[in-house]
Design a protein around this motif. Structure first.
Motif, PDB file in Angstrom:
ATOM      1  N   HIS A   1       0.853  -1.188   0.000  1.00 40.14           N
ATOM      2  CA  HIS A   1       0.000   0.000   0.000  1.00 40.14           C
ATOM      3  C   HIS A   1       0.891   1.241   0.000  1.00 40.14           C
TER       4      HIS A   1
ATOM      5  N   HIS B   1       1.054   4.627   1.277  1.00 42.42           N
ATOM      6  CA  HIS B   1       0.373   5.421   2.304  1.00 42.42           C
ATOM      7  C   HIS B   1       0.473   6.917   2.000  1.00 42.42           C
TER       8      HIS B   1
ATOM      9  N   TRP C   1       5.013   6.861   2.486  1.00 41.17           N
ATOM     10  CA  TRP C   1       5.675   5.593   2.772  1.00 41.17           C
ATOM     11  C   TRP C   1       4.873   4.453   2.193  1.00 41.17           C
TER      12      TRP C   1
ATOM     13  N   HIS D   1       3.879   0.153   2.634  1.00 43.41           N
ATOM     14  CA  HIS D   1       3.895  -0.965   3.580  1.00 43.41           C
ATOM     15  C   HIS D   1       2.874  -2.009   3.165  1.00 43.41           C
TER      16      HIS D   1
ATOM     17  N   HIS E   1      -0.352  -4.252   3.248  1.00 42.42           N
ATOM     18  CA  HIS E   1      -1.719  -4.046   3.763  1.00 42.42           C
ATOM     19  C   HIS E   1      -2.478  -5.367   3.762  1.00 42.42           C
TER      20      HIS E   1
ATOM     21  N   HIS F   1      -6.639   7.220   9.663  1.00 42.03           N
ATOM     22  CA  HIS F   1      -6.047   7.358   8.320  1.00 42.03           C
ATOM     23  C   HIS F   1      -7.105   7.075   7.255  1.00 42.03           C
TER      24      HIS F   1
ATOM     25  N   HIS G   1      -7.573   6.402   3.110  1.00 41.55           N
ATOM     26  CA  HIS G   1      -6.887   6.065   1.860  1.00 41.55           C
ATOM     27  C   HIS G   1      -7.440   6.897   0.690  1.00 41.55           C
TER      28      HIS G   1
ATOM     29  N   HIS H   1      -9.220   3.908   8.679  1.00 43.32           N
ATOM     30  CA  HIS H   1      -8.891   3.031   9.817  1.00 43.32           C
ATOM     31  C   HIS H   1      -7.891   3.652  10.758  1.00 43.32           C
TER      32      HIS H   1
ATOM     33  N   HIS I   1      -4.380   3.682  12.504  1.00 47.34           N
ATOM     34  CA  HIS I   1      -3.071   3.186  12.077  1.00 47.34           C
ATOM     35  C   HIS I   1      -2.270   2.566  13.209  1.00 47.34           C
TER      36      HIS I   1
HETATM   37 CU1  C2O Z   1      -0.560   3.118   6.144  1.00 49.09          CU
HETATM   38 CU2  C2O Z   1      -4.311   1.664   5.527  1.00 49.09          CU
HETATM   39  O1  C2O Z   1      -2.421   2.386   5.758  1.00 49.09           O
END
Ligand code: C2O
Ligand code: CU
Length: 495
Positions: free
Chosen positions: A100, A102, A140, A142, A144, A412, A414, A460, A462
């Motif tokens: 993902h 971010h 960034w 990461h 998911h 957060h 998206h 959501h 984080h």
């Molecule tokens: Cu850093 Cu749903 O993400």
């Protein structure tokens, strides 16, 4: 245990499919609608291989991790605005994974959320993500898929987009990526819940190193330095720089001007970034964390002024500074996603609570989710039972987060950046644009954005143990197709 269980379930699914003569559908991959850079941009290709490895946090302290290209953080992805970013992900993990991006408003099919925008990339397989780098700043990437486990194990890295065609002044940039690591790093898997097991985390790392192994930062006295900070962990940290005053120049990647100089400690919640600028002094100094849990004295970074004057030690315990109030900072971003004076056409209220799970509770969300003793709920429901936030393109959407729990929740969204509109019903001065906002206990925060990126998008916490424990919801554009579903043959778990 969870991994072993997932692997068994997958094998079982395949066996059943083979017996009945049916086949599992091919895993839904990123959809790749964008194939060319913006005018003047270039195509930038990166290879990221996710695999188990070992890293040395400091001499004598090694960790079994999952990493991109063998390092934590993974390699820095740095491009210019307008470039097409193409990432080939190779999955050498024993389980499925995703990536993902971010903070970036990518097309929905590139968002990398397992069970929502794609199926996990199965072990041993590859996938390609491609999207145009539209907004400059510090971002960034990461995993998911089962992020509470996979991000915790080390599957993340920084992504920086430099503005325009101007050459990046990368000489001036320094990076600080904070993360926490569990005690007993040899554990096959990190603690699964938000409870007592949390106290197992004892080490904070900076750029993948802890304690004396943390690399010092070298600066030239009198020069301008831009510090790009990311919190990739699960706790709010308060970063203090002793010996300089700083100006915040970006929140979550979004450049602001007019920010005042401050010596306050800088709050950095899970998933948040902050860029600050300072003029390097003649004398070295320390960048440290205050009020930290786990004990963060070991997370101090020495700044060497051209290697000449050594700094005195980091501040003593109990030497505490006020924390910068970003809601009152008053700087202005140029790229406001909220027309001035706009009235919302859709307004949602998300009340955040933590609820103890009684014995025999049936409030479990879905197989494979890391559920502890506590459910983390939105409007009294845990994902996937949470209400869908239904919007249409061009809606002006306001979301109010009300924290009625006892923990910080770093919320957060998206696919969009939002503007901070109100805290506790008071207008936020200036224009602060972010993608993640820490909502402290007892506080309400309203954010606003224009709906301009159709799809299915996550909202959501984080603190990924909280999202895995239920604190997730989906924002849906009416009519937008859902590209993947939860569970299924690839065991999609979207936290
Ligand atoms: Cu850093 Cu749903 O993400
Ligand atoms: Cu939370």
């Amino acid at each position: 245990m969870q991994c072993a269980w997932s692997a068994c379930a997958l094998v079982l699914t395949i066996a059943v499919a083979a017996c009945t003569g049916s086949t599992i559908p091919t895993a839904q991959a990123p959809t790749g609608q964008q194939t060319a850079p913006a005018p003047g941009g270039s195509v930038r290709t990166f290879e990221l291989t996710a695999a188990p490895t070992r890293i040395e946090l400091q001499p004598g302290l090694t960790a079994s991790v999952w990493a991109f290209n063998g390092t934590v953080p993974g390699p820095l992805i740095r491009v210019r605005q307008g470039d097409l970013i193409v990432v080939h992900l190779r999955n050498r993990l024993p389980v499925g994974t995703t990536i993902h991006w971010h903070g970036l408003a990518v097309p929905n099919g590139e968002d990398g959320v397992a069970g929502v925008t794609q199926d996990p990339v199965p072990s041993g397989r590859s996938a390609t993500y491609a999207f145009v780098a539209r907004t400059a700043g510090t971002y960034w990437y990461h995993s998911h898929q089962r992020g509470a486990e996979q991000v915790d194990r080390g599957l993340y890295g920084l992504l920086v987009i430099d503005p325009g065609r101007a050459a990046p002044d990368s000489q001036a940039d320094r990076f600080l990526v904070y993360d926490e690591w569990p005690l007993g790093l040899e554990m096959p898997s990190p603690p699964a819940d938000g409870g007592a097991a949390m106290s197992a985390y004892v080490t904070v790392s900076v750029n993948g190193k802890s304690g004396p192994a943390i690399e010092p930062i070298n600066v030239i006295p009198g020069s301008k330095v831009r510090l790009r900070m990311l919190n990739a962990g699960y706790l709010v940290h308060f970063v203090r720089l002793d010996g300089v005053t700083v100006r915040v120049v970006a929140f979550d990647g979004h450049e602001v001007s007019g920010g005042r100089l401050t010596s306050d400690a800088l709050p950095l919640g899970p998933g948040e970034r902050m860029d600050v600028e300072f003029t390097a002094p003649q004398r070295g100094f320390w960048i440290s964390l205050q009020e930290g849990f786990p004990p963060s004295a070991g997370a101090a970074v020495e700044v060497e002024a051209d290697g000449r004057a050594r700094a005195q030690g980091p501040p003593a315990d109990g030497d505490i500074r006020p924390v910068l109030d970003i809601f009152a900072y008053g700087a202005r971003a140029a790229d406001s996603p909220w027309p001035q004076g706009a009235v919302a056409t859709r307004a949602f209220t998300l009340t955040l609570t933590e609820v103890a799970r009684g014995p025999g509770s049936t409030a479990a969300s879905m197989p494979g989710m890391e559920m502890g003793d506590v459910l983390y709920e939105i409007n009294g429901k845990a994902f996937p039972a949470t209400d869908i936030l239904e919007v249409s393109a061009t809606d002006r959407v306001a979301i109010t987060f009300i924290n009625r729990g006892r923990m910080d929740h770093s919320m957060h969204l998206h696919g969009h950046a939002f503007q901070l509109l109100e805290r506790d019903r008071n207008a936020v001065p200036g224009v602060i644009v972010k993608d993640t906002v820490v909502v402290r206990p007892g506080v309400s925060v309203t954010v606003g954005f224009v709906a301009d990126n159709p799809g299915w998008w996550m909202v959501h916490c984080h603190e990924l143990h909280h999202s895995a424990g239920g604190m997730m919801a989906l924002l849906h554009y009416t009519g937008a197709p859902r590209l993947s579903s939860l569970g299924g043959p690839y065991q999609a778990v979207p936290d």
